[in-house]
Design a protein around this motif. Structure first.
Motif, PDB file in Angstrom:
ATOM      1  N   UNK A  94      -5.863   3.391  -6.791  1.00 33.49           N
ATOM      2  CA  UNK A  94      -7.110   3.237  -6.048  1.00 33.49           C
ATOM      3  C   UNK A  94      -7.952   4.512  -6.073  1.00 33.49           C
ATOM      4  N   UNK A  95      -7.301   5.654  -6.047  1.00 35.03           N
ATOM      5  CA  UNK A  95      -8.039   6.907  -6.043  1.00 35.03           C
ATOM      6  C   UNK A  95      -7.102   8.094  -5.937  1.00 35.03           C
ATOM      7  N   UNK A 124       7.723   3.432 -11.949  1.00 36.59           N
ATOM      8  CA  UNK A 124       6.405   3.058 -12.470  1.00 36.59           C
ATOM      9  C   UNK A 124       5.296   3.626 -11.589  1.00 36.59           C
ATOM     10  N   UNK A 125       5.495   3.599 -10.283  1.00 40.91           N
ATOM     11  CA  UNK A 125       4.517   4.134  -9.343  1.00 40.91           C
ATOM     12  C   UNK A 125       4.370   5.644  -9.534  1.00 40.91           C
ATOM     13  N   UNK A 126       5.509   6.346  -9.670  1.00 38.74           N
ATOM     14  CA  UNK A 126       5.463   7.789  -9.881  1.00 38.74           C
ATOM     15  C   UNK A 126       4.766   8.125 -11.197  1.00 38.74           C
ATOM     16  N   UNK A 146      -2.228   3.993  -4.170  1.00 35.90           N
ATOM     17  CA  UNK A 146      -1.974   2.872  -5.068  1.00 35.90           C
ATOM     18  C   UNK A 146      -1.669   1.599  -4.287  1.00 35.90           C
ATOM     19  N   UNK A 147      -1.832   0.480  -4.982  1.00 35.62           N
ATOM     20  CA  UNK A 147      -1.345  -0.817  -4.512  1.00 35.62           C
ATOM     21  C   UNK A 147      -0.310  -1.302  -5.527  1.00 35.62           C
ATOM     22  N   UNK A 181       0.862  -1.176   0.000  1.00 35.31           N
ATOM     23  CA  UNK A 181       0.000   0.000   0.000  1.00 35.31           C
ATOM     24  C   UNK A 181       0.903   1.232   0.000  1.00 35.31           C
ATOM     25  N   UNK A 182       0.829   2.039  -1.056  1.00 30.59           N
ATOM     26  CA  UNK A 182       1.690   3.216  -1.157  1.00 30.59           C
ATOM     27  C   UNK A 182       0.868   4.437  -1.555  1.00 30.59           C
TER      28      UNK A 182
END
Length: 319
Positions: free
Chosen positions: A277-278, A244-246, A266-267, A191-192
């Motif tokens: 997620x939102x 990738x998350x950024x 994000x997950x 969970x980030x």
């Protein structure tokens, strides 16, 4: 340009379930702005607000309101009517981000991965038969599931469902906070949260913050009770996954038309793939909130960041 004479109004409180958290956010924002030399005051969003805006309009407003008051776009629309500049996205983008099913549809249309879901209003839930509806949801999405209000924040009314027998009670708990429940496929992983800020040179993703709740669920208690959650800032991700998350966070920020700042939740699944997620357009600013943790991890000064955002709002003007 802002000076020591720039008058900033910090709005906090409101009447949502998140009032106490909002007041804590507002006080921290107030202290941080004053530490930079700006003239700032804290005010609740109550019946005295509009007369104040008319008689002594501030140069800019910082919205530290959580829940519907600060995030559904209505207050921002009122500030537009009053001709008062404010930090953050406009009313339209706020409305889109606030409604999770709408936001997820826009994310999917933009090609941004988000867990599969179904949105279920309480009336349909009752009319169609609770047992039959829940059976179909489990058949389609499988288990485990995440149940949360379609509109809301701070983990209120949210629950992870690992057994079908627990789903009815979770739906009842969710409907206590909103008339529509979002039932989402639960994606196991890290969970980030990625905070995105824009000081005039384009949106910039701050280091991801990894969230590790002691009991496995990042609910209201885990967010705001000391000792129930461990945060890692920056998140424990490989360089490739962090990039990738950024990128996913920046894409989500852009897809919803957000400006100035946001927090993208994000997950990261077991294969290192991010799932959005939102998007929160009025992120928490408390001592355990994720945006301030990201600011610290980046080596930035929280007050100077806020002052820079105020400067953008002043320069942009109303609307």
């Amino acid at each position: 340009m802002i000076t020591a004479m720039t008058h900033v109004l910090v709005l906090a409180g409101g009447l949502s379930y998140e009032r106490d958290v909002s007041l804590r956010s507002g006080r921290r924002v107030l202290d941080a702005l004053r530490a930079t030399g700006l003239s700032a005051e804290l005010r609740d969003a109550d019946v005295s607000l509009l007369p104040t805006l008319k008689e002594d309009p501030p140069d800019a407003v910082v919205i530290a309101l959580h829940g519907a008051t600060g995030e559904d776009g209505s207050l921002r629309g009122v500030l537009d009517l009053c001709g008062v500049p404010y930090v953050g996205c406009d009313a339209r983008a706020s409305r889109l981000a606030w409604d999770k099913p709408t936001a997820k549809s826009m994310l999917r249309d933009a090609g941004i991965p988000t867990p599969d879901w179904v949105a279920l209003p309480h009336d349909r839930f009752s009319e169609l038969g609770a047992v039959a509806v829940l059976d179909r949801i489990v058949d389609r999405l499988g288990l485990p599931l995440m149940v949360k209000p379609a509109q809301g924040g701070s983990g209120l009314g949210a629950a992870v469902i690992r057994e079908a027998s627990a789903l009815p009670a979770a739906m009842v708990g969710c409907f206590a906070y909103d008339s529509t429940a979002l039932v989402e496929k639960f994606v196991p992983g890290k969970d980030v949260a990625v905070s995105v800020v824009d000081l005039g040179e384009g949106p910039r993703a701050l280091p991801a913050v990894e969230i590790v709740p002691r009991d496995g669920v990042y609910d209201y208690a885990a967010r705001y009770t000391a000792g129930l959650t461990t945060w890692h800032a920056p998140a424990r991700l490989s360089e490739e996954v962090a990039e990738a998350v950024a990128s996913a966070a920046l894409a989500a920020h852009a897809a919803l038309g957000v400006r100035d700042l946001s927090r993208v939740d994000l997950i990261v699944d077991g294969e290192g793939r991010p799932h959005v997620l939102g998007v929160n357009v009025s992120p928490g600013m408390t001592e355990t909130s994720l945006l301030p943790l990201a600011v610290q991890a980046e080596g930035m000064d929280f007050g100077k960041l806020l002052a820079g955002l105020v400067g953008r709002a002043v320069a942009r003007g109303p609307g």
